[in-house]
Design a protein around this motif. Sequence first.
Motif, PDB file in Angstrom:
ATOM      1  N   PRO A 262       0.799  -1.226   0.000  1.00 23.62           N
ATOM      2  CA  PRO A 262       0.000   0.000   0.000  1.00 23.62           C
ATOM      3  C   PRO A 262       0.830   1.274   0.000  1.00 23.62           C
ATOM      4  N   GLY A 263       1.975   1.260   0.685  1.00 25.54           N
ATOM      5  CA  GLY A 263       2.811   2.454   0.704  1.00 25.54           C
ATOM      6  C   GLY A 263       3.353   2.803  -0.667  1.00 25.54           C
ATOM      7  N   VAL A 264       3.767   1.803  -1.412  1.00 26.36           N
ATOM      8  CA  VAL A 264       4.271   2.042  -2.770  1.00 26.36           C
ATOM      9  C   VAL A 264       3.142   2.556  -3.660  1.00 26.36           C
ATOM     10  N   ILE A 265       1.965   1.968  -3.542  1.00 24.86           N
ATOM     11  CA  ILE A 265       0.827   2.399  -4.347  1.00 24.86           C
ATOM     12  C   ILE A 265       0.485   3.858  -4.052  1.00 24.86           C
ATOM     13  N   ASP A 266       0.510   4.228  -2.770  1.00 28.91           N
ATOM     14  CA  ASP A 266       0.239   5.622  -2.402  1.00 28.91           C
ATOM     15  C   ASP A 266       1.297   6.559  -2.974  1.00 28.91           C
ATOM     16  N   ARG A 267       2.549   6.131  -2.959  1.00 36.23           N
ATOM     17  CA  ARG A 267       3.617   6.983  -3.494  1.00 36.23           C
ATOM     18  C   ARG A 267       3.468   7.151  -5.002  1.00 36.23           C
ATOM     19  N   LEU A 268       3.129   6.082  -5.709  1.00 38.79           N
ATOM     20  CA  LEU A 268       2.909   6.177  -7.161  1.00 38.79           C
ATOM     21  C   LEU A 268       1.735   7.094  -7.473  1.00 38.79           C
ATOM     22  N   ARG A 269       0.749   7.079  -6.613  1.00 39.21           N
ATOM     23  CA  ARG A 269      -0.407   7.945  -6.809  1.00 39.21           C
ATOM     24  C   ARG A 269      -0.008   9.402  -6.614  1.00 39.21           C
TER      25      ARG A 269
END
Length: 400
Positions: free
Chosen positions: A388-395
Amino acid sequence: MPETPELPLKDVRVVEMGQLLAGPFCGQLLGDFGAEVIKLEPPGAGDPMRQWGREKPHGKSLWWPTLARNKKSVTCNLRTEEGQDLARKLISTADVVIENFRPGTLERWGLSYAELSELNPGLVLTRVTGYGQTGPYSSRAGYGSIGEAMGGIRYVTGEPDRPPSRAGISLGDSLAGTFAALGTMVALHARNRTGRGQVVDMAIYEAVLTLMESLVAEWAVAGYQRERTGAVLPNIAPSNVYPTKDGQSILIAANQDTVFKRLATVMGRPELAEDAGYATHSARGKNMEQLDDLIADWTSTQLADDLLRTLDESGVPAGRIFTAEDMLRDPHFAARDAIVRLMVPGLGEVPMQNVFPRLTGTPGTVRWAGPELGAHNDEVYSALGLDPGVIDRLRRDDVI
Protein backbone atom coordinates in the motif's frame (compact mmCIF):
# COMPACT_ATOMS: atom_id res chain seq x y z
CA MET A 1 -24.03 -9.29 -10.87
CA PRO A 2 -21.81 -12.15 -9.64
CA GLU A 3 -19.57 -13.75 -12.24
CA THR A 4 -20.78 -17.17 -13.22
CA PRO A 5 -18.33 -20.05 -13.68
CA GLU A 6 -19.72 -20.81 -17.13
CA LEU A 7 -18.25 -17.68 -18.74
CA PRO A 8 -16.17 -19.08 -21.61
CA LEU A 9 -13.25 -16.62 -21.40
CA LYS A 10 -13.01 -16.48 -17.61
CA ASP A 11 -9.42 -17.80 -17.74
CA VAL A 12 -8.22 -15.10 -20.19
CA ARG A 13 -6.55 -11.94 -18.85
CA VAL A 14 -6.54 -8.92 -21.18
CA VAL A 15 -4.65 -5.67 -20.69
CA GLU A 16 -6.34 -2.94 -22.71
CA MET A 17 -4.04 -0.02 -23.46
CA GLY A 18 -6.06 1.65 -26.21
CA GLN A 19 -8.47 4.53 -26.04
CA LEU A 20 -11.45 5.99 -27.86
CA LEU A 21 -13.36 3.24 -29.70
CA ALA A 22 -11.64 0.72 -32.00
CA GLY A 23 -9.36 -0.98 -29.45
CA PRO A 24 -11.75 -0.64 -26.50
CA PHE A 25 -14.61 -2.17 -28.51
CA CYS A 26 -12.44 -5.26 -28.96
CA GLY A 27 -11.95 -5.27 -25.18
CA GLN A 28 -15.69 -4.92 -24.64
CA LEU A 29 -16.42 -7.97 -26.78
CA LEU A 30 -13.87 -10.11 -24.95
CA GLY A 31 -15.07 -8.87 -21.57
CA ASP A 32 -18.67 -9.67 -22.44
CA PHE A 33 -17.69 -13.35 -22.58
CA GLY A 34 -15.84 -13.33 -19.28
CA ALA A 35 -12.28 -12.22 -20.02
CA GLU A 36 -10.70 -10.20 -17.21
CA VAL A 37 -10.13 -6.93 -19.04
CA ILE A 38 -7.83 -4.53 -17.18
CA LYS A 39 -8.02 -1.15 -18.84
CA LEU A 40 -4.98 1.11 -18.40
CA GLU A 41 -5.95 4.78 -18.47
CA PRO A 42 -3.94 7.99 -18.10
CA PRO A 43 -4.18 9.40 -14.56
CA GLY A 44 -6.43 12.42 -14.23
CA ALA A 45 -8.59 12.41 -17.35
CA GLY A 46 -8.70 8.75 -18.38
CA ASP A 47 -9.99 7.58 -21.73
CA PRO A 48 -11.60 10.46 -23.70
CA MET A 49 -14.65 8.21 -24.13
CA ARG A 50 -15.50 9.10 -20.53
CA GLN A 51 -16.54 12.49 -21.91
CA TRP A 52 -17.96 11.50 -25.31
CA GLY A 53 -21.67 11.04 -25.81
CA ARG A 54 -22.32 13.45 -22.94
CA GLU A 55 -25.89 14.03 -21.88
CA LYS A 56 -26.04 17.50 -20.31
CA PRO A 57 -28.73 16.85 -17.67
CA HIS A 58 -26.53 14.17 -16.12
CA GLY A 59 -23.08 15.59 -16.87
CA LYS A 60 -21.82 12.08 -17.61
CA SER A 61 -21.17 10.08 -20.74
CA LEU A 62 -23.91 7.66 -21.71
CA TRP A 63 -21.47 5.84 -24.01
CA TRP A 64 -18.92 4.94 -21.36
CA PRO A 65 -21.12 2.58 -19.29
CA THR A 66 -21.51 0.32 -22.34
CA LEU A 67 -18.05 0.56 -23.92
CA ALA A 68 -16.25 -0.02 -20.62
CA ARG A 69 -18.66 -2.57 -19.15
CA ASN A 70 -17.15 -5.66 -17.55
CA LYS A 71 -13.73 -3.94 -17.43
CA LYS A 72 -11.46 -3.01 -14.54
CA SER A 73 -10.07 0.53 -14.61
CA VAL A 74 -6.43 1.01 -13.58
CA THR A 75 -4.56 4.27 -14.01
CA CYS A 76 -1.02 4.14 -15.36
CA ASN A 77 1.08 6.90 -16.93
CA LEU A 78 2.72 5.03 -19.79
CA ARG A 79 4.84 8.06 -20.64
CA THR A 80 6.92 7.57 -17.49
CA GLU A 81 9.54 4.91 -16.83
CA GLU A 82 7.77 3.77 -13.67
CA GLY A 83 4.50 3.53 -15.54
CA GLN A 84 6.16 1.45 -18.23
CA ASP A 85 7.64 -0.82 -15.58
CA LEU A 86 4.19 -1.28 -14.06
CA ALA A 87 2.81 -2.13 -17.48
CA ARG A 88 5.52 -4.76 -17.99
CA LYS A 89 4.73 -6.37 -14.66
CA LEU A 90 1.04 -6.51 -15.51
CA ILE A 91 1.61 -7.72 -19.08
CA SER A 92 3.83 -10.53 -17.81
CA THR A 93 0.67 -11.98 -16.22
CA ALA A 94 -1.60 -11.41 -19.25
CA ASP A 95 -2.76 -13.49 -22.19
CA VAL A 96 -3.63 -10.55 -24.42
CA VAL A 97 -2.68 -6.90 -24.80
CA ILE A 98 -4.93 -4.64 -26.88
CA GLU A 99 -3.57 -1.31 -28.09
CA ASN A 100 -4.60 1.23 -30.73
CA PHE A 101 -1.82 3.81 -30.55
CA ARG A 102 -0.08 5.00 -33.68
CA PRO A 103 2.53 2.45 -34.89
CA GLY A 104 5.85 2.89 -33.10
CA THR A 105 4.35 4.23 -29.86
CA LEU A 106 4.77 1.02 -27.88
CA GLU A 107 8.28 0.64 -29.25
CA ARG A 108 9.23 4.13 -27.99
CA TRP A 109 7.98 3.14 -24.56
CA GLY A 110 10.08 -0.01 -24.46
CA LEU A 111 6.96 -2.14 -24.88
CA SER A 112 7.59 -3.64 -28.30
CA TYR A 113 6.33 -7.13 -28.99
CA ALA A 114 9.91 -8.42 -29.09
CA GLU A 115 10.49 -7.09 -25.57
CA LEU A 116 7.11 -8.16 -24.22
CA SER A 117 7.34 -11.66 -25.66
CA GLU A 118 10.69 -12.10 -23.89
CA LEU A 119 8.76 -11.62 -20.64
CA ASN A 120 5.72 -13.57 -21.80
CA PRO A 121 6.23 -15.89 -24.80
CA GLY A 122 2.54 -16.77 -25.00
CA LEU A 123 1.40 -13.17 -25.23
CA VAL A 124 -1.02 -12.13 -27.99
CA LEU A 125 -0.58 -8.46 -28.90
CA THR A 126 -3.65 -7.11 -30.71
CA ARG A 127 -2.88 -3.86 -32.51
CA VAL A 128 -5.66 -1.77 -34.03
CA THR A 129 -4.72 1.21 -36.23
CA GLY A 130 -6.05 3.14 -39.17
CA TYR A 131 -3.71 1.68 -41.78
CA GLY A 132 -1.93 -1.26 -40.13
CA GLN A 133 1.60 -1.71 -38.79
CA THR A 134 3.27 -1.70 -42.22
CA GLY A 135 2.97 0.07 -45.56
CA PRO A 136 3.51 3.68 -46.68
CA TYR A 137 0.48 5.01 -44.76
CA SER A 138 1.16 3.19 -41.49
CA SER A 139 2.51 6.25 -39.67
CA ARG A 140 -0.49 8.41 -40.52
CA ALA A 141 -3.11 9.27 -37.95
CA GLY A 142 -6.15 7.17 -38.74
CA TYR A 143 -9.71 7.57 -37.48
CA GLY A 144 -12.68 5.35 -38.21
CA SER A 145 -14.19 7.82 -40.67
CA ILE A 146 -11.01 7.82 -42.77
CA GLY A 147 -10.95 4.03 -42.72
CA GLU A 148 -14.55 3.96 -43.91
CA ALA A 149 -13.62 6.21 -46.84
CA MET A 150 -10.52 4.21 -47.78
CA GLY A 151 -12.20 0.84 -47.30
CA GLY A 152 -14.91 1.72 -49.81
CA ILE A 153 -18.12 1.98 -47.83
CA ARG A 154 -18.38 5.78 -47.87
CA TYR A 155 -18.33 5.94 -51.68
CA VAL A 156 -21.35 3.66 -52.03
CA THR A 157 -23.38 5.14 -49.13
CA GLY A 158 -25.95 7.85 -49.72
CA GLU A 159 -28.11 9.25 -52.48
CA PRO A 160 -26.75 9.21 -56.05
CA ASP A 161 -27.14 12.97 -56.54
CA ARG A 162 -25.34 13.94 -53.31
CA PRO A 163 -21.83 13.59 -51.85
CA PRO A 164 -20.97 10.33 -50.03
CA SER A 165 -22.74 9.94 -46.70
CA ARG A 166 -22.08 7.93 -43.57
CA ALA A 167 -23.92 5.66 -41.22
CA GLY A 168 -24.99 7.39 -38.03
CA ILE A 169 -22.59 5.28 -35.95
CA SER A 170 -18.82 4.79 -35.77
CA LEU A 171 -18.96 1.87 -38.17
CA GLY A 172 -15.27 1.64 -39.09
CA ASP A 173 -14.09 1.64 -35.48
CA SER A 174 -16.61 -0.97 -34.42
CA LEU A 175 -15.82 -3.21 -37.38
CA ALA A 176 -12.11 -3.00 -36.61
CA GLY A 177 -12.77 -3.86 -32.97
CA THR A 178 -14.93 -6.81 -33.99
CA PHE A 179 -12.34 -8.25 -36.38
CA ALA A 180 -9.64 -7.58 -33.80
CA ALA A 181 -11.58 -9.70 -31.31
CA LEU A 182 -11.89 -12.45 -33.92
CA GLY A 183 -8.15 -12.28 -34.61
CA THR A 184 -7.41 -12.41 -30.89
CA MET A 185 -9.45 -15.56 -30.44
CA VAL A 186 -7.79 -17.19 -33.47
CA ALA A 187 -4.35 -16.32 -32.04
CA LEU A 188 -5.29 -17.76 -28.64
CA HIS A 189 -6.51 -20.94 -30.33
CA ALA A 190 -3.23 -21.23 -32.22
CA ARG A 191 -1.34 -20.72 -28.96
CA ASN A 192 -3.06 -23.79 -27.56
CA ARG A 193 -1.16 -25.83 -30.16
CA THR A 194 2.14 -23.96 -30.35
CA GLY A 195 2.53 -22.39 -26.92
CA ARG A 196 3.55 -19.15 -28.65
CA GLY A 197 1.73 -15.87 -28.94
CA GLN A 198 1.76 -13.56 -31.95
CA VAL A 199 0.75 -10.11 -33.17
CA VAL A 200 -2.76 -9.44 -34.48
CA ASP A 201 -2.48 -6.51 -36.92
CA MET A 202 -5.93 -5.01 -37.59
CA ALA A 203 -6.30 -1.95 -39.83
CA ILE A 204 -9.59 -0.05 -39.81
CA TYR A 205 -9.69 0.30 -43.58
CA GLU A 206 -9.17 -3.45 -43.98
CA ALA A 207 -12.03 -4.23 -41.60
CA VAL A 208 -14.28 -2.10 -43.82
CA LEU A 209 -12.83 -3.63 -46.99
CA THR A 210 -13.77 -7.09 -45.72
CA LEU A 211 -17.45 -6.13 -45.97
CA MET A 212 -17.30 -4.83 -49.52
CA GLU A 213 -18.59 -8.03 -51.14
CA SER A 214 -17.51 -8.34 -54.83
CA LEU A 215 -16.89 -4.60 -55.30
CA VAL A 216 -13.20 -4.95 -56.23
CA ALA A 217 -13.73 -7.91 -58.55
CA GLU A 218 -16.63 -6.18 -60.29
CA TRP A 219 -14.36 -3.29 -61.27
CA ALA A 220 -11.28 -5.36 -62.10
CA VAL A 221 -13.01 -8.06 -64.13
CA ALA A 222 -16.22 -6.49 -65.43
CA GLY A 223 -15.36 -2.77 -65.41
CA TYR A 224 -18.42 -2.10 -63.23
CA GLN A 225 -18.13 0.62 -60.58
CA ARG A 226 -20.70 0.44 -57.79
CA GLU A 227 -22.28 3.81 -57.14
CA ARG A 228 -24.51 5.31 -54.49
CA THR A 229 -28.09 4.10 -54.85
CA GLY A 230 -29.83 5.47 -51.76
CA ALA A 231 -32.35 3.18 -50.13
CA VAL A 232 -32.14 0.42 -52.75
CA LEU A 233 -29.60 -1.98 -54.23
CA PRO A 234 -29.44 -2.12 -58.03
CA ASN A 235 -31.41 -4.98 -59.58
CA ILE A 236 -32.84 -6.09 -56.20
CA ALA A 237 -36.59 -5.47 -56.26
CA PRO A 238 -38.83 -5.01 -54.54
CA SER A 239 -36.72 -4.13 -51.50
CA ASN A 240 -37.39 -0.61 -50.34
CA VAL A 241 -39.10 1.62 -47.81
CA TYR A 242 -42.73 2.40 -48.55
CA PRO A 243 -45.17 4.97 -47.07
CA THR A 244 -48.31 4.12 -45.14
CA LYS A 245 -51.63 5.89 -44.72
CA ASP A 246 -50.72 7.02 -41.19
CA GLY A 247 -47.40 8.57 -42.20
CA GLN A 248 -45.06 5.73 -41.27
CA SER A 249 -42.41 3.99 -43.36
CA ILE A 250 -42.33 0.23 -43.74
CA LEU A 251 -39.51 -1.76 -45.30
CA ILE A 252 -40.67 -4.59 -47.55
CA ALA A 253 -38.22 -7.14 -48.97
CA ALA A 254 -39.92 -9.39 -51.52
CA ASN A 255 -37.25 -9.77 -54.19
CA GLN A 256 -37.37 -13.59 -54.37
CA ASP A 257 -39.79 -14.93 -57.00
CA THR A 258 -41.95 -16.92 -54.60
CA VAL A 259 -42.10 -14.10 -52.08
CA PHE A 260 -42.99 -11.54 -54.74
CA LYS A 261 -45.87 -13.77 -55.79
CA ARG A 262 -47.18 -13.66 -52.22
CA LEU A 263 -46.85 -9.87 -52.15
CA ALA A 264 -48.68 -9.50 -55.44
CA THR A 265 -51.52 -11.63 -54.08
CA VAL A 266 -51.74 -9.57 -50.88
CA MET A 267 -51.86 -6.40 -52.98
CA GLY A 268 -54.81 -7.80 -54.88
CA ARG A 269 -52.68 -7.82 -58.02
CA PRO A 270 -51.78 -11.51 -58.52
CA GLU A 271 -51.34 -10.89 -62.24
CA LEU A 272 -48.12 -8.94 -61.49
CA ALA A 273 -46.36 -12.19 -60.66
CA GLU A 274 -47.11 -13.43 -64.19
CA ASP A 275 -46.37 -10.16 -65.97
CA ALA A 276 -43.21 -10.38 -68.09
CA GLY A 277 -42.05 -7.09 -66.58
CA TYR A 278 -42.11 -8.41 -63.01
CA ALA A 279 -42.22 -12.20 -63.09
CA THR A 280 -38.48 -12.81 -62.69
CA HIS A 281 -35.72 -11.42 -60.50
CA SER A 282 -34.01 -9.90 -63.53
CA ALA A 283 -37.20 -8.31 -64.85
CA ARG A 284 -38.07 -6.76 -61.52
CA GLY A 285 -34.55 -5.34 -61.29
CA LYS A 286 -34.91 -3.67 -64.69
CA ASN A 287 -38.32 -2.24 -63.78
CA MET A 288 -37.54 -1.33 -60.16
CA GLU A 289 -38.88 2.23 -60.24
CA GLN A 290 -42.22 1.32 -61.78
CA LEU A 291 -42.65 -1.60 -59.38
CA ASP A 292 -41.80 0.56 -56.36
CA ASP A 293 -44.42 3.07 -57.50
CA LEU A 294 -47.06 0.34 -57.72
CA ILE A 295 -46.25 -0.94 -54.24
CA ALA A 296 -46.13 2.56 -52.75
CA ASP A 297 -49.55 3.37 -54.23
CA TRP A 298 -50.90 0.32 -52.40
CA THR A 299 -49.11 0.74 -49.05
CA SER A 300 -50.17 4.40 -48.86
CA THR A 301 -53.77 3.18 -48.50
CA GLN A 302 -52.89 0.95 -45.54
CA LEU A 303 -52.39 1.68 -41.85
CA ALA A 304 -48.93 0.56 -40.72
CA ASP A 305 -50.11 -1.95 -38.10
CA ASP A 306 -52.63 -3.50 -40.47
CA LEU A 307 -50.08 -3.64 -43.28
CA LEU A 308 -47.48 -5.37 -41.14
CA ARG A 309 -50.01 -7.88 -39.87
CA THR A 310 -51.18 -8.72 -43.37
CA LEU A 311 -47.65 -9.09 -44.74
CA ASP A 312 -46.62 -11.27 -41.82
CA GLU A 313 -49.61 -13.57 -42.26
CA SER A 314 -48.74 -13.89 -45.94
CA GLY A 315 -45.07 -14.70 -45.37
CA VAL A 316 -43.71 -11.46 -46.84
CA PRO A 317 -40.67 -10.05 -44.95
CA ALA A 318 -41.47 -6.55 -43.69
CA GLY A 319 -40.69 -4.35 -40.73
CA ARG A 320 -40.58 -0.90 -39.22
CA ILE A 321 -37.53 1.35 -39.23
CA PHE A 322 -36.75 1.12 -35.51
CA THR A 323 -35.67 4.00 -33.29
CA ALA A 324 -34.30 3.56 -29.78
CA GLU A 325 -37.80 4.26 -28.43
CA ASP A 326 -39.19 1.45 -30.59
CA MET A 327 -36.54 -0.96 -29.34
CA LEU A 328 -37.28 -0.22 -25.70
CA ARG A 329 -40.97 -0.99 -26.06
CA ASP A 330 -40.86 -3.82 -28.59
CA PRO A 331 -42.05 -7.23 -27.30
CA HIS A 332 -39.48 -9.20 -29.32
CA PHE A 333 -36.57 -7.21 -27.86
CA ALA A 334 -38.08 -7.80 -24.42
CA ALA A 335 -38.67 -11.53 -24.89
CA ARG A 336 -35.04 -12.10 -25.93
CA ASP A 337 -33.55 -9.70 -23.35
CA ALA A 338 -31.85 -7.88 -26.21
CA ILE A 339 -31.53 -4.85 -23.96
CA VAL A 340 -30.36 -5.07 -20.35
CA ARG A 341 -30.50 -2.42 -17.65
CA LEU A 342 -27.77 -1.62 -15.16
CA MET A 343 -27.60 0.84 -12.29
CA VAL A 344 -24.87 3.44 -12.89
CA PRO A 345 -23.85 5.90 -10.13
CA GLY A 346 -24.96 9.39 -11.07
CA LEU A 347 -27.15 8.16 -13.90
CA GLY A 348 -29.54 5.65 -12.35
CA GLU A 349 -30.76 2.79 -14.50
CA VAL A 350 -29.09 2.75 -17.91
CA PRO A 351 -30.33 0.46 -20.72
CA MET A 352 -27.78 -1.00 -23.11
CA GLN A 353 -27.53 -3.78 -25.67
CA ASN A 354 -27.00 -7.28 -24.30
CA VAL A 355 -24.16 -9.66 -25.23
CA PHE A 356 -24.26 -11.15 -28.72
CA PRO A 357 -24.03 -13.74 -30.16
CA ARG A 358 -25.96 -15.95 -27.78
CA LEU A 359 -24.32 -19.19 -26.67
CA THR A 360 -26.58 -21.90 -25.32
CA GLY A 361 -23.98 -23.46 -23.00
CA THR A 362 -21.61 -20.64 -22.07
CA PRO A 363 -23.34 -17.32 -22.73
CA GLY A 364 -21.72 -13.98 -22.03
CA THR A 365 -23.11 -11.54 -19.48
CA VAL A 366 -23.05 -7.86 -18.63
CA ARG A 367 -21.79 -7.94 -15.06
CA TRP A 368 -21.14 -4.26 -14.37
CA ALA A 369 -21.13 -0.96 -16.21
CA GLY A 370 -18.05 1.12 -17.05
CA PRO A 371 -16.18 1.81 -13.79
CA GLU A 372 -14.90 5.04 -12.28
CA LEU A 373 -11.36 6.03 -13.20
CA GLY A 374 -8.81 3.99 -11.26
CA ALA A 375 -11.49 2.04 -9.42
CA HIS A 376 -9.38 -1.14 -9.46
CA ASN A 377 -5.92 0.32 -8.76
CA ASP A 378 -5.53 -1.19 -5.32
CA GLU A 379 -6.88 -4.60 -6.38
CA VAL A 380 -4.70 -4.98 -9.48
CA TYR A 381 -1.48 -3.44 -8.17
CA SER A 382 -1.66 -5.27 -4.86
CA ALA A 383 -1.96 -8.54 -6.78
CA LEU A 384 1.31 -7.63 -8.55
CA GLY A 385 3.04 -7.48 -5.17
CA LEU A 386 3.03 -3.72 -4.57
CA ASP A 387 2.41 -2.81 -0.94
CA PRO A 388 0.00 0.00 0.00
CA GLY A 389 2.81 2.45 0.70
CA VAL A 390 4.27 2.04 -2.77
CA ILE A 391 0.83 2.40 -4.35
CA ASP A 392 0.24 5.62 -2.40
CA ARG A 393 3.62 6.98 -3.49
CA LEU A 394 2.91 6.18 -7.16
CA ARG A 395 -0.41 7.95 -6.81
CA ARG A 396 1.24 11.06 -5.35
CA ASP A 397 3.81 11.06 -8.18
CA ASP A 398 1.06 10.86 -10.83
CA VAL A 399 2.37 7.53 -12.07
CA ILE A 400 -1.07 6.07 -11.34
